[in-house]
Motif scaffolding. Structure first.
Motif, PDB file in Angstrom:
ATOM      1  N   GLY A 149      -3.434  43.469  48.423  1.00 23.75           N
ATOM      2  CA  GLY A 149      -2.297  43.967  49.174  1.00 23.75           C
ATOM      3  C   GLY A 149      -2.702  45.096  50.102  1.00 23.75           C
ATOM      4  N   ILE A 150      -1.721  45.541  50.878  1.00 26.59           N
ATOM      5  CA  ILE A 150      -1.984  46.590  51.850  1.00 26.59           C
ATOM      6  C   ILE A 150      -0.881  47.645  51.789  1.00 26.59           C
ATOM      7  CG2 ILE A 150      -0.863  45.245  53.694  1.00 26.59           C
ATOM      8  CD1 ILE A 150      -2.831  46.613  55.664  1.00 26.59           C
ATOM      9  N   PHE A 151      -1.291  48.911  51.723  1.00 23.55           N
ATOM     10  CA  PHE A 151      -0.368  50.048  51.789  1.00 23.55           C
ATOM     11  C   PHE A 151      -0.220  50.421  53.263  1.00 23.55           C
ATOM     12  CE2 PHE A 151      -2.581  50.336  47.697  1.00 23.55           C
ATOM     13  CZ  PHE A 151      -1.515  50.402  46.812  1.00 23.55           C
ATOM     14  N   THR A 152       0.966  50.231  53.792  1.00 18.86           N
ATOM     15  CA  THR A 152       1.151  50.375  55.238  1.00 18.86           C
ATOM     16  C   THR A 152       1.838  51.669  55.653  1.00 18.86           C
ATOM     17  OG1 THR A 152       3.207  49.101  55.039  1.00 18.86           O
ATOM     18  CG2 THR A 152       1.215  47.893  55.681  1.00 18.86           C
ATOM     19  N   GLY A 153       2.284  52.479  54.702  1.00 18.16           N
ATOM     20  CA  GLY A 153       2.978  53.702  55.088  1.00 18.16           C
ATOM     21  C   GLY A 153       4.177  53.403  55.965  1.00 18.16           C
ATOM     22  N   GLU A 197      -3.745  39.303  61.700  1.00 17.84           N
ATOM     23  CA  GLU A 197      -4.982  38.593  61.352  1.00 17.84           C
ATOM     24  C   GLU A 197      -5.251  38.605  59.849  1.00 17.84           C
ATOM     25  OE1 GLU A 197      -6.830  36.847  63.546  1.00 17.84           O
ATOM     26  OE2 GLU A 197      -5.213  37.345  64.949  1.00 17.84           O
ATOM     27  N   LEU A 198      -4.515  39.423  59.096  1.00 20.00           N
ATOM     28  CA  LEU A 198      -4.700  39.468  57.647  1.00 20.00           C
ATOM     29  C   LEU A 198      -4.227  38.166  57.017  1.00 20.00           C
ATOM     30  CD1 LEU A 198      -3.363  43.080  56.912  1.00 20.00           C
ATOM     31  CD2 LEU A 198      -5.762  42.331  56.897  1.00 20.00           C
ATOM     32  N   PRO A 199      -4.797  37.797  55.869  1.00 15.07           N
ATOM     33  CA  PRO A 199      -4.369  36.565  55.189  1.00 15.07           C
ATOM     34  C   PRO A 199      -2.892  36.631  54.774  1.00 15.07           C
ATOM     35  CG  PRO A 199      -6.462  37.354  54.304  1.00 15.07           C
ATOM     36  CD  PRO A 199      -5.941  38.435  55.189  1.00 15.07           C
ATOM     37  N   TYR A 216      -1.429  35.704  52.152  1.00 18.16           N
ATOM     38  CA  TYR A 216      -1.155  36.013  50.755  1.00 18.16           C
ATOM     39  C   TYR A 216      -1.180  37.508  50.442  1.00 18.16           C
ATOM     40  CZ  TYR A 216      -6.279  36.236  50.591  1.00 18.16           C
ATOM     41  OH  TYR A 216      -7.589  36.546  50.838  1.00 18.16           O
ATOM     42  N   VAL A 217      -1.651  38.334  51.363  1.00 16.29           N
ATOM     43  CA  VAL A 217      -1.754  39.768  51.119  1.00 16.29           C
ATOM     44  C   VAL A 217      -0.359  40.371  50.949  1.00 16.29           C
ATOM     45  CG1 VAL A 217      -2.419  41.984  52.124  1.00 16.29           C
ATOM     46  CG2 VAL A 217      -3.954  40.010  52.313  1.00 16.29           C
ATOM     47  N   GLN A 218      -0.193  41.099  49.851  1.00 16.95           N
ATOM     48  CA  GLN A 218       1.100  41.732  49.590  1.00 16.95           C
ATOM     49  C   GLN A 218       1.289  42.958  50.475  1.00 16.95           C
ATOM     50  OE1 GLN A 218       2.159  42.167  45.304  1.00 16.95           O
ATOM     51  NE2 GLN A 218       0.218  41.109  44.911  1.00 16.95           N
ATOM     52  N   LEU A 219       2.539  43.226  50.828  1.00 18.09           N
ATOM     53  CA  LEU A 219       2.885  44.362  51.670  1.00 18.09           C
ATOM     54  C   LEU A 219       3.562  45.436  50.823  1.00 18.09           C
ATOM     55  CD1 LEU A 219       3.404  45.707  54.472  1.00 18.09           C
ATOM     56  CD2 LEU A 219       5.563  44.444  54.541  1.00 18.09           C
ATOM     57  N   TYR A 235       5.038  36.292  54.936  1.00 18.68           N
ATOM     58  CA  TYR A 235       6.499  36.296  55.068  1.00 18.68           C
ATOM     59  C   TYR A 235       6.921  37.112  56.283  1.00 18.68           C
ATOM     60  CZ  TYR A 235      11.420  36.588  53.726  1.00 18.68           C
ATOM     61  OH  TYR A 235      12.794  36.492  53.725  1.00 18.68           O
ATOM     62  N   GLU A 236       6.261  38.248  56.487  1.00 23.18           N
ATOM     63  CA  GLU A 236       6.617  39.083  57.635  1.00 23.18           C
ATOM     64  C   GLU A 236       6.248  38.411  58.954  1.00 23.18           C
ATOM     65  OE1 GLU A 236       8.510  41.892  57.345  1.00 23.18           O
ATOM     66  OE2 GLU A 236       8.558  41.127  55.292  1.00 23.18           O
ATOM     67  N   LYS A 237       5.192  37.630  58.982  1.00 22.79           N
ATOM     68  CA  LYS A 237       4.832  36.898  60.198  1.00 22.79           C
ATOM     69  C   LYS A 237       5.948  35.951  60.628  1.00 22.79           C
ATOM     70  CE  LYS A 237      -0.199  36.735  59.444  1.00 22.79           C
ATOM     71  NZ  LYS A 237      -1.346  35.819  59.192  1.00 22.79           N
ATOM     72  N   ILE A 238       6.676  35.450  59.669  1.00 20.60           N
ATOM     73  CA  ILE A 238       7.747  34.495  59.966  1.00 20.60           C
ATOM     74  C   ILE A 238       9.066  35.202  60.229  1.00 20.60           C
ATOM     75  CG2 ILE A 238       9.110  32.589  58.998  1.00 20.60           C
ATOM     76  CD1 ILE A 238       6.631  31.865  57.325  1.00 20.60           C
ATOM     77  N   ASN A 239       9.338  36.280  59.516  1.00 23.67           N
ATOM     78  CA  ASN A 239      10.686  36.846  59.507  1.00 23.67           C
ATOM     79  C   ASN A 239      10.843  38.219  60.145  1.00 23.67           C
ATOM     80  OD1 ASN A 239      12.322  34.840  57.778  1.00 23.67           O
ATOM     81  ND2 ASN A 239      10.481  35.180  56.558  1.00 23.67           N
TER      82      ASN A 239
END
Length: 465
Positions: free
Chosen positions: A141-145, A185-187, A189-192, A216-220
């Motif tokens: 996953g990724i911590f995006t702040g 560009e991230l996969p 499946y990576v959690q946000l 999911y965010e790429k779509i919505n």
């Protein structure tokens, strides 16, 4: 690997703890100023907090990074991106490591890859987590702040609007577009894991769901589906809510280093008789009782900010940082209210008056709430009344009463001269919550006959149709 999220509902702020169970080390990301939950969790789970990181210099809450480093001796991992004006000035006091995009660091066997994701702020970082200790070679996953939220992205206009950095809003929007392209560009499946949820002023339409995935965010997420850069920038900047006045102070304090909290800070119990003298010398006296109770009877010169989810936000708007603060509350709420004030750096709480004592006072001030029908009757004589709309700019732009003037609630103390002193103000917001606070502000500043529109603009609209 251990993972836990923490949510401050007063600020809609998320922070996180990541632990390596093999080594007993733990990292806290974007800690809130009240560090008690992290200390309790680390003790319960058997971790030592050895690392602290921040995604950026926050504007909407006071960081607990310095406090946590002071109490635990943990190493700070902080951004070295952006201009020199936005570097952490307090880092030299503690063990620390400066981070740039492309760097990585470890917490035990958990790897954090650093991505420079400017846009919300120039120094903004995101952290991509890979659990090597669990045998993974791909990120979890990724911590995006305040970079990417569920359903939205961070606003790029805060440096300009809250900190006075001219021209940075347009520049930030362009940077955000480039950062978003890299994020996509991230996969999938990576959690946000974002820094905020619904209710934060750091975006326009944050989702209430706490987590998501890149796919999911790429779509919505509108920002990830908008391909044209100019359209993206225009939509990102349009309709952003007014940033609370305290945001500028938060940037300053988080950059310089918040004051360390005193565990034994005393708060004196005062009497209702003390309040008049306190308000006369400039002390902010906040009555935290419900708006209904306040309307039925309150001490002169007091502001009504009920202790609920919106308390810290409106206190930050309406209270100056050079003011002493006294609250009116139930005794069991005093420490929680203190923590809420401290979460945005309002540290000068010096006393409290018990709610029950105020309830038993005589000669209290009151105010009246009127219906939409009563408003129509009263306003037939325009010479006697003035309608004051205290909603946000976007609400006003969408629809408003022709006869009203617009003074957004948070700006009201500085714009009292816009309200004629020979007319009775009739105050409204959308539903009646903000207008109740505004009524207390006006009464405390001499507009004693102020009327509150019951049900707000919504009730007026239903009545007038």
């Amino acid at each position: 690997m251990f993972f836990k999220s923490f949510f401050d509902e007063n600020l809609a702020q998320m922070s996180y703890m990541v632990g390596c169970q093999k080594t007993g080390e733990a990292l806290v990301i974007d800690p809130a100023r009240d560090i008690t939950p992290y200390l309790e969790t680390s003790r319960k789970e058997g971790f030592d907090i050895t690392s602290i990181s921040e995604t950026h210099i926050h504007a909407d809450f006071l960081s607990g990074a310095r406090e946590l480093a002071h109490q635990t001796g943990a190493k700070l991992y902080l951004s070295d991106e952006g201009e020199d004006d936005w570097k952490y000035a307090f880092a030299e006091e503690y063990s620390h490591q400066w981070l740039k995009g492309g760097d990585q660091f470890y917490v035990g066997n958990v790897r954090l890859d650093v991505l420079h994701t400017p846009g919300h702020t120039p120094e903004s970082l995101s952290f991509l987590l890979t659990d090597e200790g669990g045998g993974s070679e791909v990120p979890m996953g990724i911590f995006t702040g305040d970079f990417v939220f569920v359903g939205d992205i961070g606003r790029p206009d805060l440096l300009e609007k809250a900190a006075g950095a001219a021209g940075t809003a347009d520049q930030g929007a362009r940077q955000m577009y480039k950062s978003i392209q890299a994020f996509k560009e991230l996969p999938d499946y990576v959690q946000l894991w974002p820094g905020h949820g619904a209710g934060s002023a750091c975006g326009k339409s944050l989702g209430a769901v706490p987590t998501s995935t890149v796919g999911y965010e790429k779509i919505n997420n509108w920002a990830l589906t908008t391909e044209n850069e100019h359209q993206f920038s225009d939509e990102l900047l349009e309709g952003q809510p007014e940033p609370p006045t305290y945001f500028g102070m938060m940037k300053k304090l988080n950059k310089e280093g918040p004051a360390l909290l005193s565990v034994d800070q005393s708060i004196d119990q005062l009497t209702a008789e003390d309040v008049e003298q306190l308000t006369a010398k400039g002390t902010a006296v906040i009555d935290t009782r419900s708006k209904e109770t306040f309307a039925e009877g309150h001490l002169k010169g007091t502001l009504n900010i009920p202790f609920n989810k919106g308390f810290a936000n409106w206190a930050g708007w309406l209270i100056n940082y050079d003011q002493d603060i006294v609250i009116i509350s139930d005794e069991e709420q005093v420490r929680d209210i203190q923590k809420a004030l401290q979460s945005i750096g309002l540290d000068r709480l010096v006393g409290y008056v018990l709610s029950e004592e105020v309830n038993h006072q005589e000669n209290l001030e009151t105010y009246t709430s009127i219906t939409a029908e009563e408003l129509e009757k009263k306003f037939k004589n325009e010479d006697d009344y003035i309608i004051v709309d205290v909603r946000n700019q976007s609400e006003w732009d969408e629809e408003h009463m022709e006869e009203a003037i617009h003074v957004m609630l948070g700006t009201l103390p500085d714009r009292l001269n816009e309200i004629p002193d020979n007319k009775t103000p009739i105050v409204h917001c959308q539903s009646g919550v903000r207008s109740a606070i505004a009524t207390s502000v006006l009464q405390a500043n001499g507009f004693k006959d102020t009327l509150n529109l019951k049900g707000g603009f919504g009730a007026w609209k239903d009545y007038s149709q």
